[in-house]
Design an enzyme around this catalytic site. Sequence first.
Site, PDB file in Angstrom:
ATOM      1  N   TYR A  85      14.372  -2.560  -2.567  1.00 13.30           N
ATOM      2  CA  TYR A  85      13.169  -2.837  -3.604  1.00 13.30           C
ATOM      3  C   TYR A  85      12.188  -1.707  -3.866  1.00 13.30           C
ATOM      4  O   TYR A  85      11.767  -1.419  -4.872  1.00 13.30           O
ATOM      5  CB  TYR A  85      12.882  -4.128  -3.998  1.00 13.30           C
ATOM      6  CG  TYR A  85      12.021  -4.331  -5.030  1.00 13.30           C
ATOM      7  CD1 TYR A  85      12.221  -4.279  -6.097  1.00 13.30           C
ATOM      8  CD2 TYR A  85      10.406  -4.865  -4.340  1.00 13.30           C
ATOM      9  CE1 TYR A  85      11.348  -4.959  -7.104  1.00 13.30           C
ATOM     10  CE2 TYR A  85       9.649  -5.141  -5.415  1.00 13.30           C
ATOM     11  CZ  TYR A  85       9.995  -4.938  -6.766  1.00 13.30           C
ATOM     12  OH  TYR A  85       9.018  -5.276  -7.689  1.00 13.30           O
TER      13      TYR A  85
ATOM     14  N   GLY B 160       1.058  -0.129  -5.152  1.00 13.04           N
ATOM     15  CA  GLY B 160       0.061  -0.612  -5.189  1.00 13.04           C
ATOM     16  C   GLY B 160      -0.652  -0.200  -6.409  1.00 13.04           C
ATOM     17  O   GLY B 160      -0.889   0.601  -6.806  1.00 13.04           O
TER      18      GLY B 160
ATOM     19  N   CYS C 128       0.736  -1.291   0.001  1.00 16.00           N
ATOM     20  CA  CYS C 128       0.001   0.048  -0.055  1.00 16.00           C
ATOM     21  C   CYS C 128       0.889   1.157   0.022  1.00 16.00           C
ATOM     22  O   CYS C 128       1.745   1.545   0.577  1.00 16.00           O
ATOM     23  CB  CYS C 128      -0.893   0.082   1.145  1.00 16.00           C
ATOM     24  SG  CYS C 128      -1.955  -1.385   1.200  1.00 16.00           S
TER      25      CYS C 128
ATOM     26  N   ASN D 127      -1.108   1.659   5.509  1.00 14.47           N
ATOM     27  CA  ASN D 127       0.037   0.622   4.795  1.00 14.47           C
ATOM     28  C   ASN D 127       0.826   0.172   5.887  1.00 14.47           C
ATOM     29  O   ASN D 127       1.078   0.457   6.863  1.00 14.47           O
ATOM     30  CB  ASN D 127       0.930   1.876   4.252  1.00 14.47           C
ATOM     31  CG  ASN D 127       2.197   1.059   3.688  1.00 14.47           C
ATOM     32  OD1 ASN D 127       3.265   1.727   3.859  1.00 14.47           O
ATOM     33  ND2 ASN D 127       2.290  -0.222   3.188  1.00 14.47           N
ATOM     34  N   GLY D 128       0.685  -1.181   5.631  1.00 10.37           N
ATOM     35  CA  GLY D 128       1.301  -2.029   6.465  1.00 10.37           C
ATOM     36  C   GLY D 128       0.450  -3.499   6.950  1.00 10.37           C
ATOM     37  O   GLY D 128      -0.227  -3.779   5.932  1.00 10.37           O
TER      38      GLY D 128
END
Length: 480
Positions: free
Chosen positions: A255, A40, A14, A115-116
């Site tokens: 990345y 995302g 996300c 996000n997570g």
Amino acid sequence: MTVIIGDDKLHEECGVFGIFGHADAPALTALGLHALQHRGQEATGIVAFDGVHFTAERHIGLVGDVFSKSGYTAKLKGDRAIGHNRYSTTGGSVVRNIQPMYADVSGGALAVAHNGNLTNARALREELVKGGAIFQSTSDTEVIIHLAARSTYGTITERLIDALKQIQGAYSLVALTSKKLIGVRDPYGVRPLVIGTLDGATIFASETCALDIIGATYVRDVEPGEMVVVTTDGIESLKPFAAKPHRFCIFEYVYFARPDSMVEGHNVYDVRKRIGEELAREAPAKADMVIPVPDSGVPAALGFAEASKIPFELGIIRNHYVGRTFIEPTDRIRHLGVKLKHNPNREKIKGKRVVLIDDSIVRGTTSKKIVEMVRDAGAKEVHFRIASPPTTHSCFYGVDTPNEQDLLAHKMDVEGMRQFINADSLAFVSMDGMYRAVGKANRNKAAPQFCDACFSGEYPIEPTDARGAKRQLSLLAEVA
Ligand code: SF4
């Protein structure tokens, strides 16, 4: 027949964005989400507030498709908004799971974008369901909203704090109420969240690239365990949680984050180049050229080439127009697989000893095909160098990883992997080499400075739900 193009990469799940106090808040949120598209690609959503009404647009698709062609942005009104980009497995890609999630709770409306990954969401959800809660989605973000709704505290800020104190896991989230924009990071600070400013408005974003696209100025990172509350009266910083050791996700550097982002004080591109330099020192190769597996291997390959004094060449060209899914007309061309995305630059490669640089090996299937493709193009020798240590463990903190037993490095040692991908040599940067690239002298074994659990198996946050069920998204699988 629909075929998923197997890029065999880990996927961030996300990206979040929030803005308070700007007349163009919804459009700026759409632009910010566009810059965060890499975090995302399956669905996107925005919730805005105009002083009277909340408006929401949440749809499956890329930000550009959803918010430029459809006119949805024009339907969103107000000077404050939050937005979210979602990556999920196919089962989770239903409209009701698209964030921001929104609900009316005592004290007003609450919208949350997260996000997570919560590591005790299943346990909490079971408790809530037993207590009569009716869930609309399978997303763990809804657990936060239920907990806030049931809290006995008075203000929404207090309710949110109460909810977050009950959850474990990694989260960087933005929340919007009728009066406040809130940005908060979990006490370990696993996922990134930055603060920016534009024309007096305050902005939260997963990465600085989302500030750059709208011409906003970076102010600072939200600190681990910090809750930043923005109202028309100004900005307030709260530290409501017990302090924990800082464990930022080191894979963000390897990345996930965009190379032009500044993450916790480091330029991501520079870190990736330095990893390549470390690799060249730790695992040199006698070769005629250094070739990145594009795009993610490019910065590390540049670093490797500079440090080894071996020429850098674009020996593999990536087709940028391949989506995640591809409709194949017949079974007969299914074997083309990797060539849909990557094609060798034959004239460069023929008769040469090449060093291929990639950021990681996950299942190893794509690496194997790329080695085969480069050999077929006439390479004399293929040496594979990886800009991260072997990925031996699953992530439970917001990154979609295969089950542990499907990770190549979990199943075999480096020599076994070399044989599997059929390279002449294979080497990974060491853990200390990766830590040096992010400015540490080495990895502190007693207290690692980052989360590196997918390389070490040392999980800084207890993966409560995952005991006995190793894959995070399946924990909240769709009800059949
Ligand atoms: Fe990042 Fe790996 Fe930790 Fe997940 S397990 S947060 S991918 S370092």
